[in-house]
Design a protein around this motif. Sequence first.
Motif, PDB file in Angstrom:
ATOM      1  N   VAL A 106       0.977  -1.007   0.013  1.00 31.26           N
ATOM      2  CA  VAL A 106      -0.228   0.202   0.090  1.00 31.26           C
ATOM      3  C   VAL A 106       0.863   1.578   0.257  1.00 31.26           C
ATOM      4  N   VAL A 107       1.923   1.170   0.594  1.00 28.21           N
ATOM      5  CA  VAL A 107       2.775   2.411   0.967  1.00 28.21           C
ATOM      6  C   VAL A 107       3.331   2.939  -0.313  1.00 28.21           C
ATOM      7  N   LEU A 108       4.331   2.360  -0.839  1.00 29.52           N
ATOM      8  CA  LEU A 108       5.283   2.073  -1.914  1.00 29.52           C
ATOM      9  C   LEU A 108       4.667   2.743  -3.136  1.00 29.52           C
ATOM     10  N   PRO A 109       3.272   1.857  -3.669  1.00 29.95           N
ATOM     11  CA  PRO A 109       1.943   2.555  -4.563  1.00 29.95           C
ATOM     12  C   PRO A 109       1.787   4.206  -4.499  1.00 29.95           C
ATOM     13  N   TYR A 113       2.954   7.488  -6.374  1.00 27.88           N
ATOM     14  CA  TYR A 113       2.025   8.265  -6.562  1.00 27.88           C
ATOM     15  C   TYR A 113       2.583   9.964  -6.191  1.00 27.88           C
ATOM     16  N   ASN A 114       2.550   9.985  -5.008  1.00 31.26           N
ATOM     17  CA  ASN A 114       2.520  11.728  -4.127  1.00 31.26           C
ATOM     18  C   ASN A 114       3.349  12.347  -5.254  1.00 31.26           C
ATOM     19  N   THR A 115       4.988  11.346  -5.403  1.00 32.35           N
ATOM     20  CA  THR A 115       5.971  11.955  -5.708  1.00 32.35           C
ATOM     21  C   THR A 115       6.055  12.346  -7.027  1.00 32.35           C
ATOM     22  N   VAL A 116       5.604  11.599  -7.704  1.00 34.23           N
ATOM     23  CA  VAL A 116       5.078  12.114  -9.082  1.00 34.23           C
ATOM     24  C   VAL A 116       3.335  13.033  -9.582  1.00 34.23           C
TER      25      VAL A 116
END
Length: 161
Positions: A106-109, A113-116
């Motif tokens: 859950v945390v990695l995606p 997404y937040n980084t993009v």
Amino acid sequence: MVFTSSTSTPLYSLAWTPDSTGKYAGTCIFLIIFAFIYRALIAQKSVLERRRLEKERTRRVQVRESASTSASASTELDNPDTKRTETAPVNASVQRSAVRSWRFSVVLPRAAYNTVTTGVGYLLMLAVMTLNVGYFLSVLGGTLAGELVFGPYLSHSVLEG
């Protein structure tokens, strides 16, 4: 520092310097679309979080019955046809907990997404920092259009935080 209306303001690098009115208009259209995409990313995050929370609410966990819970536990354990685990809904107190369990899946995606999304936001900020009126109005126009289209999908928690 003043706003300028030059049609030859570089965007992001010297290689992206419009040298005609048509190229300047194309750059402004790009910024409108880019700001629109930024608003779509923010709205999509809200939709994805709602789906994840709903999935977490309906998630089932395996509960193992201990041998001391019933008098017939020893006979049930001897029988190979007896199920030793059963699925049960997640405890209601766990569902309402403010702190969720940390899961890499859950945390990695979410982090990616937040980084993009953050990267797109910073690129739009750099466009505004050129102090070009056309670039500035293009970012505002794309943000307005994106908010009109995707605004209903935003949750209040995303808007507040």
